[in-house]
Enzyme design. Structure first.
Site, PDB file in Angstrom:
ATOM      1  N   SER A 189      24.276  38.929  40.391  1.00 20.38           N
ATOM      2  CA  SER A 189      25.297  38.059  39.789  1.00 20.38           C
ATOM      3  C   SER A 189      24.718  36.702  39.416  1.00 20.38           C
ATOM      4  O   SER A 189      25.089  36.110  38.402  1.00 20.38           O
ATOM      5  CB  SER A 189      26.464  37.836  40.756  1.00 20.38           C
ATOM      6  OG  SER A 189      27.134  39.022  41.014  1.00 20.38           O
ATOM      7  N   SER A 212      34.118  40.731  39.088  1.00 20.40           N
ATOM      8  CA  SER A 212      35.194  41.052  38.151  1.00 20.40           C
ATOM      9  C   SER A 212      36.027  39.803  37.816  1.00 20.40           C
ATOM     10  O   SER A 212      36.158  39.418  36.654  1.00 20.40           O
ATOM     11  CB  SER A 212      36.072  42.150  38.769  1.00 20.40           C
ATOM     12  OG  SER A 212      37.149  42.443  37.932  1.00 20.40           O
ATOM     13  N   GLU A 242      45.414  65.897  29.118  1.00 13.39           N
ATOM     14  CA  GLU A 242      46.844  65.844  29.428  1.00 13.39           C
ATOM     15  C   GLU A 242      47.165  64.884  30.568  1.00 13.39           C
ATOM     16  O   GLU A 242      48.136  64.138  30.493  1.00 13.39           O
ATOM     17  CB  GLU A 242      47.288  67.278  29.812  1.00 13.39           C
ATOM     18  CG  GLU A 242      48.743  67.544  29.658  1.00 13.39           C
ATOM     19  CD  GLU A 242      49.261  67.237  28.253  1.00 13.39           C
ATOM     20  OE1 GLU A 242      48.654  67.699  27.281  1.00 13.39           O
ATOM     21  OE2 GLU A 242      50.269  66.504  28.153  1.00 13.39           O
ATOM     22  N   GLU A 296      48.875  48.173  44.711  1.00 10.73           N
ATOM     23  CA  GLU A 296      47.611  48.896  44.495  1.00 10.73           C
ATOM     24  C   GLU A 296      47.544  50.192  45.300  1.00 10.73           C
ATOM     25  O   GLU A 296      46.939  51.161  44.872  1.00 10.73           O
ATOM     26  CB  GLU A 296      46.389  47.983  44.731  1.00 10.73           C
ATOM     27  CG  GLU A 296      46.240  47.420  46.108  1.00 10.73           C
ATOM     28  CD  GLU A 296      45.400  46.130  46.159  1.00 10.73           C
ATOM     29  OE1 GLU A 296      45.251  45.446  45.138  1.00 10.73           O
ATOM     30  OE2 GLU A 296      44.916  45.806  47.259  1.00 10.73           O
ATOM     31  N   TYR A 324      30.738  35.895  41.088  1.00  7.01           N
ATOM     32  CA  TYR A 324      30.691  36.100  39.636  1.00  7.01           C
ATOM     33  C   TYR A 324      30.848  37.593  39.350  1.00  7.01           C
ATOM     34  O   TYR A 324      30.111  38.183  38.590  1.00  7.01           O
ATOM     35  CB  TYR A 324      29.376  35.545  39.087  1.00  7.01           C
ATOM     36  CG  TYR A 324      29.385  35.281  37.589  1.00  7.01           C
ATOM     37  CD1 TYR A 324      30.077  34.191  37.071  1.00  7.01           C
ATOM     38  CD2 TYR A 324      28.691  36.119  36.714  1.00  7.01           C
ATOM     39  CE1 TYR A 324      30.069  33.943  35.701  1.00  7.01           C
ATOM     40  CE2 TYR A 324      28.676  35.872  35.343  1.00  7.01           C
ATOM     41  CZ  TYR A 324      29.368  34.777  34.846  1.00  7.01           C
ATOM     42  OH  TYR A 324      29.364  34.528  33.493  1.00  7.01           O
ATOM     43  N   ASP A 374      50.983  42.800  46.392  1.00  5.69           N
ATOM     44  CA  ASP A 374      49.728  43.229  45.756  1.00  5.69           C
ATOM     45  C   ASP A 374      49.154  44.444  46.484  1.00  5.69           C
ATOM     46  O   ASP A 374      48.758  45.429  45.858  1.00  5.69           O
ATOM     47  CB  ASP A 374      48.726  42.068  45.773  1.00  5.69           C
ATOM     48  CG  ASP A 374      47.490  42.377  44.950  1.00  5.69           C
ATOM     49  OD1 ASP A 374      47.605  42.422  43.716  1.00  5.69           O
ATOM     50  OD2 ASP A 374      46.411  42.596  45.539  1.00  5.69           O
ATOM     51  N   LYS A 413      47.451  38.637  37.183  1.00  5.18           N
ATOM     52  CA  LYS A 413      47.937  39.988  37.473  1.00  5.18           C
ATOM     53  C   LYS A 413      47.232  40.963  36.536  1.00  5.18           C
ATOM     54  O   LYS A 413      47.831  41.577  35.659  1.00  5.18           O
ATOM     55  CB  LYS A 413      49.459  40.053  37.303  1.00  5.18           C
ATOM     56  CG  LYS A 413      50.248  39.434  38.419  1.00  5.18           C
ATOM     57  CD  LYS A 413      50.338  40.280  39.684  1.00  5.18           C
ATOM     58  CE  LYS A 413      49.242  40.058  40.692  1.00  5.18           C
ATOM     59  NZ  LYS A 413      49.209  40.988  41.800  1.00  5.18           N
TER      60      LYS A 413
HETATM   61  N1  LIG Z   1      39.084  42.747  40.814  1.00  2.00           N
HETATM   62  C1  LIG Z   1      40.182  42.196  40.293  1.00  2.00           C
HETATM   63  O1  LIG Z   1      40.465  42.337  39.111  1.00  2.00           O
HETATM   64  C2  LIG Z   1      41.102  41.363  41.124  1.00  2.00           C
HETATM   65  C3  LIG Z   1      40.628  40.711  42.230  1.00  2.00           C
HETATM   66  N2  LIG Z   1      41.415  39.800  42.865  1.00  2.00           N
HETATM   67  C4  LIG Z   1      40.858  39.049  43.978  1.00  2.00           C
HETATM   68  O2  LIG Z   1      39.752  38.285  43.498  1.00  2.00           O
HETATM   69  C5  LIG Z   1      38.775  38.129  44.537  1.00  2.00           C
HETATM   70  C6  LIG Z   1      37.414  38.607  44.040  1.00  2.00           C
HETATM   71  O3  LIG Z   1      37.488  39.999  43.835  1.00  2.00           O
HETATM   72  P1  LIG Z   1      36.543  40.739  42.758  1.00  2.00           P
HETATM   73  O4  LIG Z   1      36.422  39.891  41.537  1.00  2.00           O
HETATM   74  O5  LIG Z   1      37.093  42.126  42.639  1.00  2.00           O
HETATM   75  O6  LIG Z   1      35.153  40.737  43.507  1.00  2.00           O
HETATM   76  P2  LIG Z   1      33.806  41.486  43.039  1.00  2.00           P
HETATM   77  O7  LIG Z   1      33.469  42.473  44.093  1.00  2.00           O
HETATM   78  O8  LIG Z   1      33.938  41.971  41.633  1.00  2.00           O
HETATM   79  O9  LIG Z   1      32.729  40.294  42.991  1.00  2.00           O
HETATM   80  C7  LIG Z   1      32.023  39.905  44.068  1.00  2.00           C
HETATM   81  C8  LIG Z   1      31.147  38.712  43.719  1.00  2.00           C
HETATM   82  O10 LIG Z   1      30.891  38.038  44.948  1.00  2.00           O
HETATM   83  C9  LIG Z   1      29.491  37.929  45.124  1.00  2.00           C
HETATM   84  N3  LIG Z   1      29.208  37.989  46.563  1.00  2.00           N
HETATM   85  C10 LIG Z   1      29.476  39.000  47.418  1.00  2.00           C
HETATM   86  N4  LIG Z   1      29.115  38.659  48.655  1.00  2.00           N
HETATM   87  C11 LIG Z   1      28.607  37.405  48.575  1.00  2.00           C
HETATM   88  C12 LIG Z   1      28.059  36.508  49.521  1.00  2.00           C
HETATM   89  N5  LIG Z   1      27.951  36.842  50.791  1.00  2.00           N
HETATM   90  N6  LIG Z   1      27.646  35.292  49.096  1.00  2.00           N
HETATM   91  C13 LIG Z   1      27.749  34.950  47.803  1.00  2.00           C
HETATM   92  N7  LIG Z   1      28.249  35.769  46.846  1.00  2.00           N
HETATM   93  C14 LIG Z   1      28.665  36.984  47.240  1.00  2.00           C
HETATM   94  C15 LIG Z   1      28.883  39.082  44.352  1.00  2.00           C
HETATM   95  O11 LIG Z   1      27.541  38.748  44.036  1.00  2.00           O
HETATM   96  P3  LIG Z   1      26.282  39.745  44.234  1.00  2.00           P
HETATM   97  O12 LIG Z   1      25.939  40.234  42.860  1.00  2.00           O
HETATM   98  O13 LIG Z   1      25.253  38.840  44.816  1.00  2.00           O
HETATM   99  O14 LIG Z   1      26.714  40.838  45.165  1.00  2.00           O
HETATM  100  C16 LIG Z   1      29.808  39.105  43.135  1.00  2.00           C
HETATM  101  O15 LIG Z   1      29.397  38.138  42.200  1.00  2.00           O
HETATM  102  C17 LIG Z   1      39.332  38.889  45.728  1.00  2.00           C
HETATM  103  O16 LIG Z   1      40.072  37.987  46.502  1.00  2.00           O
HETATM  104  C18 LIG Z   1      40.287  39.901  45.092  1.00  2.00           C
HETATM  105  O17 LIG Z   1      41.327  40.357  45.938  1.00  2.00           O
HETATM  106  C19 LIG Z   1      42.683  39.496  42.434  1.00  2.00           C
HETATM  107  C20 LIG Z   1      43.202  40.119  41.332  1.00  2.00           C
HETATM  108  C21 LIG Z   1      42.492  41.171  40.658  1.00  2.00           C
HETATM  109  C1  LIG Z   2      45.528  46.766  40.933  1.00  8.78           C
HETATM  110  C2  LIG Z   2      44.330  46.228  41.646  1.00  8.78           C
HETATM  111  C3  LIG Z   2      44.353  44.721  41.870  1.00  8.78           C
HETATM  112  O1  LIG Z   2      45.419  44.391  42.732  1.00  8.78           O
HETATM  113  C4  LIG Z   2      44.545  44.014  40.553  1.00  8.78           C
HETATM  114  C5  LIG Z   2      43.612  44.259  39.448  1.00  8.78           C
HETATM  115  O2  LIG Z   2      45.460  43.256  40.393  1.00  8.78           O
HETATM  116  C6  LIG Z   2      43.037  44.302  42.537  1.00  8.78           C
HETATM  117  O3  LIG Z   2      43.116  43.668  43.595  1.00  8.78           O
HETATM  118  O4  LIG Z   2      41.967  44.565  41.988  1.00  8.78           O
END
Ligand SMILES: NC(=O)C1=CN([C@@H]2O[C@H](COP(=O)(O)OP(=O)(O)OC[C@H]3O[C@@H](n4cnc5c(N)ncnc54)[C@H](OP(=O)(O)O)[C@@H]3O)[C@@H](O)[C@H]2O)C=CC1
Ligand SMILES: CC[C@](O)(C(C)=O)C(=O)O
Length: 328
Positions: free
Chosen positions: A51, A26, A225, A193, A24, A189, A129
């Site tokens: 989370s 990003s 800037e 990045e 839960y 991807d 994306k």
């Molecule tokens: N960030 C983005 O915008 C983008 C991400 N992605 C992909 O989406 C996926 C998620 O990335 P993102 O959203 O950045 O991740 P985040 O780091 O924002 O979120 C991590 C979540 O996972 C939970 N978590 C971490 N470890 C565990 C565990 N061992 N067991 C249970 N829950 C756990 C965390 O909870 P806690 O609070 O307990 O730590 C938190 O809720 C990845 O595959 C990423 O590549 C794709 C496109 C863009």
């Molecule tokens: C640009 C970073 C990214 O690839 C995205 C937001 O799409 C990521 O993995 O967070």
């Protein structure tokens, strides 16, 4: 390869299914909330912690990863890529049953062989994306961000229809969903990045800021800037491409753009980009990142600290305090 829009996707495909969003952060909070607003039955899988509390406060049923995975028909893994393989092995795989769908938003673990799902489940990707917070913000504004869709394994013969319905639930089919492969999504991807969006852009911004400050100009002006105005320029490119941005800027700026851009991003820069891409394609970057995590992230932590102390962060924090309207 196709682009898919709202009329290609049928949300009723998910009507009798439960979707478990694992994580839960990003992407997790944004995808779970958009799906719920689209009428999809969502549960959240987490470990106890910050989370978990947030997801409950947002009105979701929260279960352990094991419980949520066992309950759901569609399991979307939105944990950080570096933890997915371990959590998958220990908590997701035991609950998978034939005909379930395992979903990803990035192909890293499947493409680089860290997760190998059983043959009787569908394996697909719906990758917005966009950073997660904008996945939610744009949806709330009535739109959607573009997305990528890929089917790695189609055990049921329905994988694409289910993934498309999921993408519609996120709002992505409003903007367009492009069908690709796990390999293409993962490699592009990582390249985007590293070379352009995050690595390339922050290096460019810092180099510009440092050049001005080292030449005796005020850090405040250098910040406006090189960082602040970047967003406004990118907004114009986002809305209408390079030509719209060039239409809006002065002719002086446009002439400077034509004269100078290629002096900054030179043939050598492009050759380095090709090298970065080769390292991604050959799995060298993936190996480095997996080993970095196994070692407790020594380089990641040291560089993160150093970057947080860069003068552009100090002056930026001070200047942004006065911009009360800004979403922080
Ligand atoms: N960030 C983005 O915008 C983008 C991400 N992605 C992909 O989406 C996926 C998620 O990335 P993102 O959203 O950045 O991740 P985040 O780091 O924002 O979120 C991590 C979540 O996972 C939970 N978590 C971490 N470890 C565990 C565990 N061992 N067991 C249970 N829950 C756990 C965390 O909870 P806690 O609070 O307990 O730590 C938190 O809720 C990845 O595959 C990423 O590549 C794709 C496109 C863009
Ligand atoms: C640009 C970073 C990214 O690839 C995205 C937001 O799409 C990521 O993995 O967070």
């Amino acid at each position: 390869m196709h682009m898919y829009y709202d009329n290609h996707a049928d949300l009723s495909v998910l009507a009798n299914k439960t979707v478990a969003v694992i994580g839960y952060g990003s992407q997790g909070h944004a995808q779970a909330q958009n799906l719920r607003d689209s009428g999809v039955n969502v549960v959240i899988g987490l470990r106890p912690g910050k989370s978990w509390q947030q997801a409950e406060a947002d009105g979701f049923e929260v279960l352990t990863v094991k419980e949520a995975s066992a309950r759901a028909d569609v399991i979307q893994l939105l944990l950080p890529d570096e933890y997915q393989a371990k959590v998958y092995q220990e908590e997701v795989a035991p609950g998978l049953t034939a005909g379930n769908m395992l979903l990803f938003s990035h192909g890293f673990n499947v493409h680089f062989g860290q997760i190998v799902p059983p043959e009787d489940v569908d394996v697909a990707m719906v990758a917005p994306k966009s950073p997660g917070h904008l996945v939610r913000r744009v949806f709330k504004q009535g739109g959607g961000v573009p997305g990528l869709l890929a089917v790695h394994q189609d055990a049921t013969g329905q994988a694409k229809q289910v993934a498309l319905a999921y993408a519609k639930g996120l709002g992505c089919t409003k903007a367009g969903v492009f069908e690709t492969t796990f390999r293409e999504e993962t490699e592009t991807d990582l390249f985007g990045e590293q070379a352009v969006l995050c690595g390339g852009m922050t290096a460019l911004v810092k180099a510009g800021f440092e050049t001005l400050v080292e030449a005796g100009y005020s850090p405040e002006i250098a910040y406006f800037e090189c960082l602040h105005e970047l967003k406004l320029i990118v907004d114009l490119m986002y809305e209408g491409g390079l030509s719209r941005m060039r239409y809006s800027i002065s002719d002086t700026a446009e002439f400077g753009d034509y004269m100078t851009g290629n002096r900054i991003v030179t043939d050598a820069t492009k050759e380095e980009m090709r090298q970065v891409l080769r390292e991604i394609q050959q799995g060298e970057f993936a190996k480095k990142w997996i080993l970095e995590n196994q070692a407790g992230r020594p380089s990641y932590n040291a560089i993160k600290q150093q970057e947080a102390n860069h003068p552009i962060e100090e002056v930026g924090a001070k200047l942004r305090q006065m911009m009360s309207w800004m979403q922080k």
